[in-house]
Design a protein around this motif. Sequence first.
Motif, short mmCIF file in Angstrom:
data_model
loop_
_atom_site.label_atom_id
_atom_site.label_comp_id
_atom_site.label_asym_id
_atom_site.label_seq_id
_atom_site.Cartn_x
_atom_site.Cartn_y
_atom_site.Cartn_z
N GLU A 352 -5.18 -8.66 -7.32
CA GLU A 352 -3.72 -8.52 -7.29
C GLU A 352 -3.10 -9.47 -8.32
N HIS A 354 -0.98 -9.34 -10.45
CA HIS A 354 0.47 -9.32 -10.73
C HIS A 354 1.25 -10.17 -9.73
N GLU A 355 0.58 -10.69 -8.72
CA GLU A 355 1.28 -11.40 -7.65
C GLU A 355 1.95 -12.69 -8.12
N SER A 387 -5.65 -4.97 -10.24
CA SER A 387 -4.37 -4.64 -9.61
C SER A 387 -4.12 -3.13 -9.64
N GLN A 613 6.51 -2.55 -8.45
CA GLN A 613 5.29 -3.06 -7.81
C GLN A 613 5.37 -2.99 -6.29
N GLN A 617 3.03 -0.76 -3.95
CA GLN A 617 2.14 -1.43 -3.01
C GLN A 617 2.41 -0.98 -1.57
#
Length: 784
Positions: A352, A354-355, A387, A613, A617
């Motif tokens: 993940e 991009h978190e 991701s 996002q 998600q």
Amino acid sequence: MIARVSLEIALRREFDYAIPPELAGRVDVGSRVQVPFGPRKILGVVTAIAEESGQAKLKPILKIIGAQTLVTPKVLKLARWIGEYYCCAPETSLKSVLPEAVRNEDASWRERLFVRLLPFSGEFPKLPRRQQDVWNLIEERREILLAELVELAGTTSATVRKLEDRGLIEITSEISERDPYAREEILPSQPIIINPAQSVALEKIIRAMDACRARVAQAKTDAPPPAVPGPIKPPSSSLQPPSSTFLLHGVTGSGKTEIYLQAIAHALEQNLGAIVLVPEISLTPQTVERFKARFSSGKLQTLVAVLHSHLSAGERHDEWHKIRQGRARIVIGARSAIFAPVEPLGLIIVDEEHEHTYKQEEAPRYHARDVAVMRGQMEDAVVVLGSATPSMESFYNCRHGKFTLLELPERVDDQKMPRVRVVDMRQAKRDGKGVPIFSPQLKEAITQRLERKEQTILFLNRRGYSSSLVCEKCGHVCGCPNCSLALTYHRPEQVLRCHICGYSERVPQVCPNEKCKNPGIRYFGLGTQKVEDILGKLFPQANVRRMDADVMKRKDDYRRVLGEFRAGKIDILIGTQMIAKGLHFPNVTLVGIIFADMALHQPDFRAGERTFQLLTQVAGRAGRGDIEGEVFVQAFTPFHPAIQYARRHDFVGFYEQEIEFREQLKYPPTGRVALLTLKGRNEEKVKFSAEHVKREVESKAQGSKSKASAAETASDPGRGISDLIIAGPAPAPLVRAENYYRYHIMLRTRAMSRLSQLLAQIITTLVLPDDVMLAVDIDPVDLG
Ligand code: ADP
Ligand code: ZN
């Protein structure tokens, strides 16, 4: 010999100390030491050993912390890079590479008393009954913890000691390692036969790993003799990862984790260790269990160490030392696990990627994903960023040849992507009186799920009941006295609460405005509590549970509720972003996003990216089983690209249109941002200081402008930054927080390393009023 020590107090310089004879040979680069500093004793880290010092009359090091050097040379190098690139004092970055429990020696191995039988020759003595019972128990167990024995036998340790006096048993103190997952029963798992898309990706990762190994082996054979310690050359500060950095873009459920597992298995075969970074929130037992199941049980028996904030100081100490001693070869952890002393390191995985939790919001303000890429480069390890919704930065790096893109376009087992329907809430508003929380479509869908005994997840990214209380008559908004923010109404406790500083007060019965005191106060906006409340009225037969920071207070709450959800005891789960990711429940066939535009209209250039996002998600939670999933996205701006591309599961489409906007305004990833925040209790002083800082930056950045170019060469300190854009100073979106006024200056350039250097210079020479603080955030994530 002398040691150069970076002290833990913010002085931005290092000091020399003598190595006293009793510590000779034990002090090394990376040793953690205690030294005298004036009248005080201070902890620090040895950064170099040298023959002699420029200073005369050195004071000696007082003691060494820990049996081994705590900061390995490789981690030390990484810490230096962080200090330079993120523009913070070296001691600040050094501090963050060790867990507090290790750094301050405030936890240590736990010693416990074990009881064992001693071999006995001769005639066995006649024992009093109690002692005989105890002896029988010990004989049965051979070895037992004293505490356990005392409890089991219903006796006292005095009785046990009597057996010791008779020479029948021994009681010894031994290290007993804490295992945070000891109570977990983990069944071993075997590698899955992966599909062709997975194989292609795994193959490339493995090949890169082998190539890295070949390079390392080559470098060893023709390595120059070890460099003489002395002034250490700063590492190149620009992020220039080799192509052994991969971006694994795969929709949720496409089998990314299986690739991680098999890539790690390859690393282990080559005798290499691995670090797996996961955002804090997905450090659920689910994730950790999958790694432990593959590697810790069954025949592999590799220790998997876990580092995260829910561990006790003692557990953290033990986990960290298992890594340092080389016994644990795989580390799973949140952000700071990127500093785990795994050696040799073959693979770093950032799940993940991009978190936003990968960014540390206090100094050192590093981004663990970027540090991972840098560490991979420094140690010739392969880095895999995974991701379903990659960051703009990482995808841009793929497009520009810095990273290698790996794609898993489909879910495993032919599972379909859920069907996403966008509900135009403007329509719903026109039809009814006010704005309903549930559109008729969503209500209908929930009813169906209840009838079919399938589960629903509802998402709203705001906790509390109502987001503001407003007087009908004078328009007074109940705000926080410390922050420029409306207070949120929390119904169960009947309080108003600030979500920034935690301030709370009782709900007023009349308008708090002295001149008004009108009893008519209205509640605006909605939070998860209200959704729960309304849901209970609409579907009294349903079992509804809420999951947000207000109800998830204890360490175990999260897993308990998820356990109940998995067991089917909950029909509808409502939650904030806590439920957005990582969860995998086959019986969830419906996901409702109550208010999709909430994150869209924030003063942040990433608002669109974040919304995309989040929607993707959350939508990914639906239909992870045999039945196709359905997602309802309620929005007031249904045609916004972030919502429309999310509806079509089209990441690349979103990227293409978003990158245009970023390019035009030189926002990341096409440019880089540094955010300067000035804060203080006196707004005028803050404003004034901000203007002053801006002028400093301006004049330094101009340098000898004629020679400057956008390409950076760090070697010419007189050179300016020609492409620098300065915005501000302006009040921060949240201008007052916790009683501090905050002003922002935003800097944009492509030459960030150069700008970092320049800012470091400015910080050391700048004179600000005592009560005004300046924070520098390179590559900021939070612009509030
Ligand atoms: P992601 O990490 O991309 O969300 P996972 O690796 O968790 O995906 O895979 C989702 C589920 O599918 C897991 O239960 C995993 O064990 C299983 N799985 C992974 N790869 C395959 C495969 N090739 N065939 C069948 N099942 C698979
Ligand atoms: Zn507040």
